[in-house]
Enzyme design. Structure first.
Site, PDB file in Angstrom:
ATOM      1  N   ASP A 224      18.315 -33.928  46.826  1.00 36.47           N
ATOM      2  CA  ASP A 224      18.203 -34.969  47.072  1.00 36.47           C
ATOM      3  C   ASP A 224      19.220 -35.209  47.991  1.00 36.47           C
ATOM      4  O   ASP A 224      21.006 -34.847  47.209  1.00 36.47           O
ATOM      5  CB  ASP A 224      18.864 -35.888  46.110  1.00 36.47           C
ATOM      6  CG  ASP A 224      19.369 -37.468  45.751  1.00 36.47           C
ATOM      7  OD1 ASP A 224      19.980 -37.254  47.796  1.00 36.47           O
ATOM      8  OD2 ASP A 224      18.662 -38.095  46.057  1.00 36.47           O
ATOM      9  N   HIS A 225      19.163 -34.679  49.153  1.00 26.79           N
ATOM     10  CA  HIS A 225      20.415 -34.419  50.033  1.00 26.79           C
ATOM     11  C   HIS A 225      21.800 -35.005  49.916  1.00 26.79           C
ATOM     12  O   HIS A 225      22.731 -34.732  50.423  1.00 26.79           O
ATOM     13  CB  HIS A 225      20.028 -34.391  52.001  1.00 26.79           C
ATOM     14  CG  HIS A 225      20.227 -35.614  52.514  1.00 26.79           C
ATOM     15  ND1 HIS A 225      18.873 -36.885  51.939  1.00 26.79           N
ATOM     16  CD2 HIS A 225      21.020 -36.084  53.580  1.00 26.79           C
ATOM     17  CE1 HIS A 225      19.324 -37.667  53.340  1.00 26.79           C
ATOM     18  NE2 HIS A 225      20.666 -37.671  53.861  1.00 26.79           N
TER      19      HIS A 225
ATOM     20  N   HIS B 185      18.751 -41.655  46.277  1.00 28.08           N
ATOM     21  CA  HIS B 185      20.446 -41.350  46.856  1.00 28.08           C
ATOM     22  C   HIS B 185      21.433 -42.881  46.682  1.00 28.08           C
ATOM     23  O   HIS B 185      22.179 -42.585  45.662  1.00 28.08           O
ATOM     24  CB  HIS B 185      20.459 -41.778  48.267  1.00 28.08           C
ATOM     25  CG  HIS B 185      19.229 -40.879  49.127  1.00 28.08           C
ATOM     26  ND1 HIS B 185      19.453 -39.463  48.281  1.00 28.08           N
ATOM     27  CD2 HIS B 185      18.255 -41.471  49.962  1.00 28.08           C
ATOM     28  CE1 HIS B 185      18.270 -39.221  49.546  1.00 28.08           C
ATOM     29  NE2 HIS B 185      17.555 -40.231  50.143  1.00 28.08           N
TER      30      HIS B 185
HETATM   31  C1  BG6 Z   1      16.460 -40.338  54.154  1.00 30.59           C
HETATM   32  C2  BG6 Z   1      15.610 -41.094  54.490  1.00 30.59           C
HETATM   33  O1  BG6 Z   1      16.264 -39.359  52.301  1.00 30.59           O
HETATM   34  O2  BG6 Z   1      17.802 -40.901  54.414  1.00 30.59           O
HETATM   35  C3  BG6 Z   1      15.788 -42.237  55.317  1.00 30.59           C
HETATM   36  O3  BG6 Z   1      14.257 -41.046  53.429  1.00 30.59           O
HETATM   37  C4  BG6 Z   1      16.834 -42.001  56.159  1.00 30.59           C
HETATM   38  O4  BG6 Z   1      14.931 -42.925  54.963  1.00 30.59           O
HETATM   39  C5  BG6 Z   1      18.123 -41.046  55.367  1.00 30.59           C
HETATM   40  O5  BG6 Z   1      16.905 -42.823  56.843  1.00 30.59           O
HETATM   41  C6  BG6 Z   1      19.513 -41.247  55.626  1.00 30.59           C
HETATM   42  O6  BG6 Z   1      20.387 -40.164  55.815  1.00 30.59           O
HETATM   43  P1  BG6 Z   1      21.397 -39.926  56.199  1.00 30.59           P
HETATM   44  O7  BG6 Z   1      21.427 -38.461  55.305  1.00 30.59           O
HETATM   45  O8  BG6 Z   1      21.361 -40.090  57.746  1.00 30.59           O
HETATM   46  O9  BG6 Z   1      22.495 -40.891  55.458  1.00 30.59           O
END
Ligand code: BG6
Length: 490
Positions: free
Chosen positions: A177-178, A240
């Site tokens: 989960d980045h 998230h």
């Molecule tokens: C991803 C989603 O997990 O997170 C995307 O699939 C979203 O739809 C993205 O744009 C947002 O990530 P960040 O790091 O740019 O806030």
């Protein structure tokens, strides 16, 4: 940094994710010494590429990074390409042979990381073959890395989990989960558990409500194929937003280890208050973006591969309760959306207002204290801000809101590590703290499935918010119902 010996096997090695995120992050690890001599990367995909061609694509994807050309050239010498059909057992035999040979050549100590940068429908097939063709190396570590989406509801998530867990044990599985790789999200446990002054007020006696905002300015772009089957609830809230909520709401772990942290997060997720189907209507709002006021930005339904009558939500705001004494009656508001006015990932913790206002009649002036707010800015800025009632110099006594604020400078942000870089270091070091586990997945899907189920019963009136706003007005009403308001962007 301590060097880690390892062979990476990347399924989907020619793909977008690998080139955009993975290779640049691996290169960073190389420049910092986490990877030095004793590693190799095998990229697999269907197309018949040569090692040379593969290396060239990898150099291009890391070329924008600081590194000098000589360093890029020596880095890509560690890359190998294997043309591979995920369904063909013979191809796994070939892959195993290559992995063994590289393990010898680079003295990688029998360690392997299997990285699935492919569509989830293939995870099971790959895992099964990795097992049956004997790719696991019993003399070193074998770790599996997978990306979201982890299913689209509890049933599909369980099937997915079963398909990989026949080969890999939970302690070998790293579910990315980045958001858990973002610096300010990793900072939450430090903030909560090293500042007794905050810890003392981290409960329903002092906190009125908590607001988690994951706002994006971009639209769906070219990802409609995936997004149409997901929607914002599955795309951002199940993972998230709820992961952030858990880090904010969980009880204190006994120590900061993966096991102790996950134990607390699991317990927290088990105590998410489940709504009945009809309660969903009062507590969750969905939206889909339309054109902006001036007609520059197109509506979601006009995007490529989106049907004209799409019912997919691109915005969600919800109120979540946690059934623990600590959070009695404290709403956690979560909000995410595409095409909102600006990119902003932040948490606003709104403290209880002063109820005994000794200034109520002071010289017939109105001195109305406002709630104290702690803001945790995650992106694009990183920082902390405690907004308190203070006064300004001059005649008379007036209260005004004043920020006690810290913001990371551009200079220090230059040293910041990208989420993928941090997470890859964790994987190399065998630390699962910043990954999600199966139990967490199961609980979060259970919670999300109820909302989804209700939404599938009712046809929404879409589109219902303009691009370049902060979403439908119902999102403001959701907070107003309990006398609250969004601290950021209404
Ligand atoms: C991803 C989603 O997990 O997170 C995307 O699939 C979203 O739809 C993205 O744009 C947002 O990530 P960040 O790091 O740019 O806030």
């Amino acid at each position: 940094a301590q060097e880690q010996a390892v062979i990476f096997i990347i399924f989907g090695g020619s793909g977008d994710l690998a080139h955009r995120k993975l290779y640049p992050a691996l290169f960073k690890l190389y420049t910092k010494g986490y990877l030095r001599q004793h590693f190799a990367v095998i990229g697999t995909a269907r197309r018949p590429w040569s090692h040379e061609y593969f290396r060239q694509t990898v150099s291009e994807s890391v070329a924008n990074d600081l590194g000098d050309q000589a360093q890029v050239a020596s880095f890509v010498q560690h890359f190998y390409y294997q043309s591979h059909d995920v369904k063909d057992a013979n191809h796994y035999v070939a892959l195993k042979k290559l992995a063994q040979q590289l393990n010898q050549q680079y003295q990688a100590q029998n360690n392997q990381i299997f990285y699935m940068a492919i569509a989830p429908q293939f995870f099971g097939t790959v895992a099964q073959h990795v097992n049956s063709e004997g790719l696991l190396n019993p003399d070193g570590f074998n770790r599996l890395v997978i990306e979201k989406p982890f299913g689209k509801d509890l049933t599909t998530a369980r099937a997915l989990n079963d398909s990989i867990s026949a080969t890999f044990k939970e302690e070998q599985i790293y579910r990315i989960d980045h958001y858990l790789g973002k610096e300010m999200i990793q900072a939450l446990p430090i903030l909560r558990f090293t500042n007794p002054v905050l810890e003392a007020v981290w409960n329903c006696h002092y906190i009125s409500n908590i607001q988690i905002t994951l706002a994006e300015a971009l639209g769906v772009g070219e990802r409609a194929g995936y997004y149409e089957s997901a929607g914002a609830l599955r795309d951002m809230i199940q993972n998230h937003a709820l992961q952030i909520l858990a880090l904010l709401a969980m009880e204190r772990p006994t120590e900061f280890t993966s096991q102790a942290v996950h134990q607390q997060k699991e317990q927290l997720f088990a105590q998410l208050h489940h709504y009945t189907l009809s309660e969903v209507d009062h507590n969750f709002v969905r939206g889909q973006y339309d054109v902006d006021r001036r007609g520059y930005q197109t509506a979601y339904r006009e995007a490529d591969n989106v049907p004209d009558d799409s019912l997919t939500e691109t915005f969600v705001a919800g109120r979540i309760f946690v059934d623990t004494p600590r959070w009695h009656n404290v709403p956690f508001y979560v909000r995410t959306g595409k095409r909102l006015r600006q990119k902003a990932t932040r948490i606003d913790i709104v403290f209880q207002p002063e109820t005994n206002n000794i200034f109520a009649n002071y010289h017939k002036q109105k001195i109305l204290p406002r709630p104290t707010v702690l803001t945790i800015a995650i992106e694009p800025r990183q920082g902390l801000c405690l907004t308190v009632n203070g006064t300004n110099p001059g005649l008379g006594l007036r209260n005004s809101l004043q920020p006690l604020s810290f913001r990371q400078s551009d200079g220090s942000l230059a040293n910041s590590q990208e989420a993928y870089e941090k997470l890859l270091i964790d994987i190399l070091q065998g630390d699962q703290t910043n990954f999600t586990n199966w139990i967490e997945q199961a609980y979060t899907w259970q919670f999300i499935d109820i909302i989804r189920q209700r939404w599938d019963q009712i046809t929404p009136d879409f589109p219902n918010y303009r691009s370049n706003t902060f979403g439908p007005s119902k999102s403001d009403q959701l907070l107003a119902q309990l006398g609250h308001e969004w601290i950021f962007g209404t």
